[in-house]
Design an enzyme around this catalytic site. Structure first.
Site, short mmCIF file in Angstrom:
data_model
loop_
_atom_site.label_atom_id
_atom_site.label_comp_id
_atom_site.label_asym_id
_atom_site.label_seq_id
_atom_site.Cartn_x
_atom_site.Cartn_y
_atom_site.Cartn_z
N GLY A 45 0.77 -1.25 0.00
CA GLY A 45 0.00 0.00 0.00
C GLY A 45 0.80 1.29 0.00
O GLY A 45 0.28 2.33 -0.40
N ASP A 105 0.41 3.01 4.77
CA ASP A 105 -0.70 3.65 4.09
C ASP A 105 -1.87 3.96 5.02
O ASP A 105 -2.39 5.07 5.02
CB ASP A 105 -1.18 2.80 2.89
CG ASP A 105 -1.51 1.36 3.29
OD1 ASP A 105 -1.31 0.98 4.46
OD2 ASP A 105 -1.97 0.60 2.41
N ASP A 108 -6.09 0.83 10.65
CA ASP A 108 -7.51 0.57 10.88
C ASP A 108 -7.68 0.04 12.31
O ASP A 108 -7.81 0.81 13.25
CB ASP A 108 -8.00 -0.42 9.82
CG ASP A 108 -9.50 -0.62 9.84
OD1 ASP A 108 -10.20 0.15 10.50
OD2 ASP A 108 -9.99 -1.57 9.18
N LYS A 136 -7.92 5.44 10.24
CA LYS A 136 -9.36 5.21 10.37
C LYS A 136 -9.64 5.02 11.85
O LYS A 136 -9.06 4.14 12.49
CB LYS A 136 -9.79 3.96 9.61
CG LYS A 136 -9.73 4.11 8.11
CD LYS A 136 -10.75 3.23 7.39
CE LYS A 136 -10.43 1.77 7.48
NZ LYS A 136 -11.21 0.97 6.48
N ASP A 165 -5.82 -0.84 -1.97
CA ASP A 165 -6.61 -1.71 -2.84
C ASP A 165 -7.92 -2.15 -2.18
O ASP A 165 -8.12 -2.03 -0.99
CB ASP A 165 -5.82 -2.96 -3.22
CG ASP A 165 -5.66 -3.92 -2.04
OD1 ASP A 165 -5.46 -3.45 -0.92
OD2 ASP A 165 -5.76 -5.15 -2.25
N ARG A 171 -5.38 0.25 -6.79
CA ARG A 171 -4.20 0.93 -6.24
C ARG A 171 -3.73 2.11 -7.09
O ARG A 171 -3.11 3.04 -6.58
CB ARG A 171 -3.03 -0.05 -6.09
CG ARG A 171 -3.26 -1.16 -5.09
CD ARG A 171 -1.96 -1.90 -4.82
NE ARG A 171 -2.17 -3.19 -4.15
CZ ARG A 171 -2.24 -3.35 -2.83
NH1 ARG A 171 -2.15 -2.30 -2.04
NH2 ARG A 171 -2.42 -4.55 -2.31
P1 IMP Z 1 -5.16 -2.94 10.60
O1 IMP Z 1 -4.25 -4.06 10.97
O2 IMP Z 1 -6.60 -3.28 10.86
O3 IMP Z 1 -4.78 -1.62 11.19
O4 IMP Z 1 -5.14 -2.82 9.05
C1 IMP Z 1 -4.15 -2.34 8.38
C2 IMP Z 1 -4.13 -2.88 6.96
O5 IMP Z 1 -5.44 -3.24 6.47
C3 IMP Z 1 -3.63 -1.80 6.08
O6 IMP Z 1 -2.23 -1.85 5.97
C4 IMP Z 1 -4.35 -2.07 4.78
O7 IMP Z 1 -3.59 -2.97 4.02
C5 IMP Z 1 -5.64 -2.72 5.17
N1 IMP Z 1 -6.78 -1.77 5.20
C6 IMP Z 1 -7.47 -1.36 6.28
N2 IMP Z 1 -8.45 -0.52 5.94
C7 IMP Z 1 -8.38 -0.36 4.61
C8 IMP Z 1 -9.14 0.41 3.64
O8 IMP Z 1 -10.10 1.14 3.94
N3 IMP Z 1 -8.76 0.28 2.35
C9 IMP Z 1 -7.73 -0.50 1.95
N4 IMP Z 1 -6.98 -1.21 2.81
C10 IMP Z 1 -7.30 -1.17 4.13
MG MG Z 2 -0.71 -1.34 4.66
#
Ligand code: IMP
Ligand code: MG
Length: 181
Positions: A45, A105, A108, A136, A165, A171
């Site tokens: 990303g 990138d 979440d 987010k 993506d 992307r």
């Molecule tokens: P986390 O571990 O939940 O913080 O997620 C992180 C990863 O999930 C990021 O590095 C992204 O690859 C993917 N991700 C989370 N939310 C989104 C989104 O809205 N669009 C695209 N990829 C996302």
């Molecule tokens: Mg990522």
């Protein structure tokens, strides 16, 4: 031509992104002026952000950085994040004693960045900081610190573009859009 049939809505334009990158680059070049940082992009990303950020830093006269990548993936390939990320591409350089700036990138739930910070801390860098383009806030499950933040996204939107993506596509969009599958 094959097209993906989802509706999308502009959220952050490439213009806004470039403006933000200039601000972040000013902070970074100030904070790291006496250092030789490793900009560590998280694949896939961060590829577009890495390209733009490194060019802006260069134009500002800050040129003493190393570009490196690490691949991290959620264990399951579904849209929802996993609490057990895995390294899909390891570092090819030694970061012991170095100043490392993770370039991610999006955050979440926070699990991916948390995992990566722990993984890298074990490699004994001198300092470890994080730059995150998008945070987010709606689904954060674990606290993780962000040193340089691009934009906050409220609620629980799914976004794509500018490197991000939706199930492997989207992307290349220069803008960040919200998608409604
Ligand atoms: P986390 O571990 O939940 O913080 O997620 C992180 C990863 O999930 C990021 O590095 C992204 O690859 C993917 N991700 C989370 N939310 C989104 C989104 O809205 N669009 C695209 N990829 C996302
Ligand atoms: Mg990522």
């Amino acid at each position: 031509m094959y097209t993906v049939n989802v509706s999308s809505q502009l959220l952050i334009s490439n213009n806004q992104i470039q403006k933000k990158i200039k601000e972040l680059a000013s902070q970074i070049s100030r904070d790291y002026q006496t250092k030789l940082p490793i900009l560590l992009g998280v694949l896939n990303g961060s590829y577009m952000l890495m390209a733009d950020l490194s060019r802006v830093l260069w134009r500002k006269g800050f040129r003493t950085f190393t570009i490196e990548f690490v691949g991290v993936s959620s264990y399951d390939k579904s849209k929802t994040s996993s609490r057990n990320p895995i390294i899909t591409k390891d570092l090819s350089i030694d970061i012991a004693g170095k100043d490392v700036l993770i370039i991610e990138d999006i955050v979440d739930t926070g699990w991916t960045l948390k995992f990566l910070k722990k993984y890298l801390t074990n490699k004994k860098p001198r300092s470890l900081k994080t730059l995150v383009l998008l945070s987010k806030t709606g689904k954060r499950e674990t606290k993780v610190s962000i040193d340089y933040l691009g934009f906050k996204i409220e609620g629980n939107k799914w976004v794509e573009g500018y490197g991000l993506d939706t199930k492997y596509t989207g992307r290349g969009n220069p803008d960040i859009v919200e998608v409604h599958p």
